[in-house]
Write an enzyme that holds these catalytic residues in place. Structure first.
Site, PDB file in Angstrom:
ATOM      1  N   CYS A 223       0.816  -1.224   0.000  1.00 19.79           N
ATOM      2  CA  CYS A 223       0.000   0.000   0.000  1.00 19.79           C
ATOM      3  C   CYS A 223       0.847   1.270   0.000  1.00 19.79           C
ATOM      4  O   CYS A 223       0.320   2.369  -0.189  1.00 19.79           O
ATOM      5  CB  CYS A 223      -0.955  -0.008   1.180  1.00 19.79           C
ATOM      6  SG  CYS A 223      -1.976  -1.488   1.238  1.00 19.79           S
TER       7      CYS A 223
ATOM      8  N   HIS B 141      -2.976   6.925   2.050  1.00 18.33           N
ATOM      9  CA  HIS B 141      -3.497   5.640   1.585  1.00 18.33           C
ATOM     10  C   HIS B 141      -4.873   5.420   2.214  1.00 18.33           C
ATOM     11  O   HIS B 141      -5.074   5.653   3.403  1.00 18.33           O
ATOM     12  CB  HIS B 141      -2.527   4.528   1.974  1.00 18.33           C
ATOM     13  CG  HIS B 141      -3.130   3.168   1.860  1.00 18.33           C
ATOM     14  ND1 HIS B 141      -3.804   2.760   0.732  1.00 18.33           N
ATOM     15  CD2 HIS B 141      -3.208   2.133   2.749  1.00 18.33           C
ATOM     16  CE1 HIS B 141      -4.247   1.530   0.926  1.00 18.33           C
ATOM     17  NE2 HIS B 141      -3.909   1.135   2.135  1.00 18.33           N
TER      18      HIS B 141
ATOM     19  N   ASN C  55     -10.490  -0.106  -0.070  1.00 21.96           N
ATOM     20  CA  ASN C  55      -9.027  -0.047   0.038  1.00 21.96           C
ATOM     21  C   ASN C  55      -8.435  -0.732  -1.189  1.00 21.96           C
ATOM     22  O   ASN C  55      -8.547  -1.939  -1.341  1.00 21.96           O
ATOM     23  CB  ASN C  55      -8.602  -0.759   1.340  1.00 21.96           C
ATOM     24  CG  ASN C  55      -7.079  -0.824   1.513  1.00 21.96           C
ATOM     25  OD1 ASN C  55      -6.319  -0.728   0.547  1.00 21.96           O
ATOM     26  ND2 ASN C  55      -6.648  -1.026   2.740  1.00 21.96           N
TER      27      ASN C  55
END
Ligand SMILES: CC(C)(COP(=O)(O)OP(=O)(O)OC[C@H]1O[C@@H](n2cnc3c(N)ncnc32)[C@H](O)[C@@H]1OP(=O)(O)O)[C@@H](O)C(=O)NCCC(=O)NCCS
Length: 325
Positions: free
Chosen positions: A122, A247, A281
């Site tokens: 990520c 993120h 996500n």
């Protein structure tokens, strides 16, 4: 001794174009509640996601990367043949070889470009952006296409309520080019390999596993200092930052980091990317997706200062400030 010839670099680098792609299929919390023991209320409250985008079996990671990358090149007003290197940040390629980047370069029409994948999970987009920026500044490439692309649903157990509610698919891209002034700040980056077991895919037959609470604690305590360090390395103040694009891991993590930034001098009117609500996500794709969506919504203007910070499996982290294109 004669020194070797060097290709002249650029004093600075900047993002000159952005692009993004999300699959059409929307999966809501209500859809998930039909197939696992969860609820819309629980997911909204603990994670902040309402909808996520999921690729169809025939929609591949490389397809999404091509879409996002081609849009970023067009947005920059460039032709594919202007691109001299292609970097794909990803941790979900279905194959070990070939990599994604060479296929993406070929399909977009970037001719024989150096092309490589970069896996910092990520944190991948911020790692790749830093690498692309350094390639431009060192003279290794004039324009670099930097893509974050993930098909996380290939690696998630669709009935595991601790991961299937969180992870999603998509791609985001930026073109990095030369600039007289530094419009991509120095990166603040690092890793904590001693914590590598916290988020992992153990082997090729396994799904993503995470120690949710440990990851949550790490992200809410360790990442704000990285973001602040990125601001300091750029020689600016937190109050100069217009928009915070972390993120998109979990809305509660995003809010906790933003609160720490405000306690350290970020403005009350700091804009905060909350793209996770309708995108989920998407690991390395989440930051460029959020940035592009904010721009499409007219929430950020050209020249605004954006603070990016990525963090996740590795564990790894990276942040930098950029001027919005
Ligand atoms: C995964 C995560 C959402 C779990 O939330 P949490 O608040 O830590 O929840 P817990 O694991 O403590 O579980 C609390 C309860 O909810 C339950 N639960 C877990 N997932 C659930 C779900 N999807 N729906 C309903 N209940 C759920 C648990 O079984 C537990 O029940 P119990 O109290 O009866 O045992 C959270 O830890 C998280 O987001 N962590 C960070 C993960 C992340 O961002 N990863 C990506 C990093 S890049």
């Amino acid at each position: 001794m004669t020194s070797f010839a060097a290709r002249p670099g650029s004093p600075g680098s900047r993002i000159v174009g952005l692009g993004s792609f999300q699959p059409d299929t929307v999966v809501s919390n209500h859809d998930l509640a039909k197939i696992m023991d969860t609820s819309d209320e629980w997911i909204r409250e603990r994670v902040g996601i309402v909808n996520r985008r999921v690729a169809k079996p025939e929609e591949l990671l490389v397809d999404m990367a091509v879409e996002a990358g081609a849009k970023a090149i067009a947005d920059a007003g460039l032709a594919p043949t202007d691109i001299e290197a292609v970097l794909v940040a990803t941790c979900t390629m279905p194959s070990q070889i070939p990599n994604a980047a060479a296929q993406v370069a070929h399909r977009i029409g970037v001719l024989a470009a150096p092309a490589f994948d970069l896996n910092a999970a990520c944190a991948g987009f911020c790692y790749a952006l830093a690498t692309g920026s350094d390639l431009v500044r060192a003279g290794s490439a004039r324009y670099v296409l930097v893509i974050g692309a993930e098909k996380l649903t290939d690696w998630v157990n669709p009935t595991d309520r601790s991961t299937a509610i969180i992870f999603a698919d998509g791609a985001g891209a930026a073109v990095v080019g030369p600039s007289e002034e530094a419009a991509i700040g120095p990166v603040s980056w690092g890793s904590a390999g001693d914590l590598s077991g916290m988020i992992a895919v153990e082997d090729r037959d396994s799904f993503i596993f995470q120690e949710g609470q440990s990851v949550f604690r790490w992200a809410t305590t360790q990442i704000a200092p990285i973001a602040i360090d990125a601001v300091e390395r750029a020689g600016i103040e937190l109050s100069d930052v217009d928009v915070f694009v972390p993120h998109q891991a979990n809305l509660r993590i995003i809010e906790a980091i933003a609160k720490r930034l405000k306690a350290k001098g970020a403005r009350d009117d700091l804009k905060i990317a909350r793209d996770i609500v309708d995108s989920g996500n998407t690991s390395s794709a989440s930051i460029p997706l959020a940035l592009d969506h904010l721009r499409q919504a007219g929430e950020i203007a050209s020249g605004d200062v954006a603070l990016l910070v990525g963090f996740g499996a590795g564990l790894s982290y990276a942040g930098q400030v950029v001027r919005c294109p």
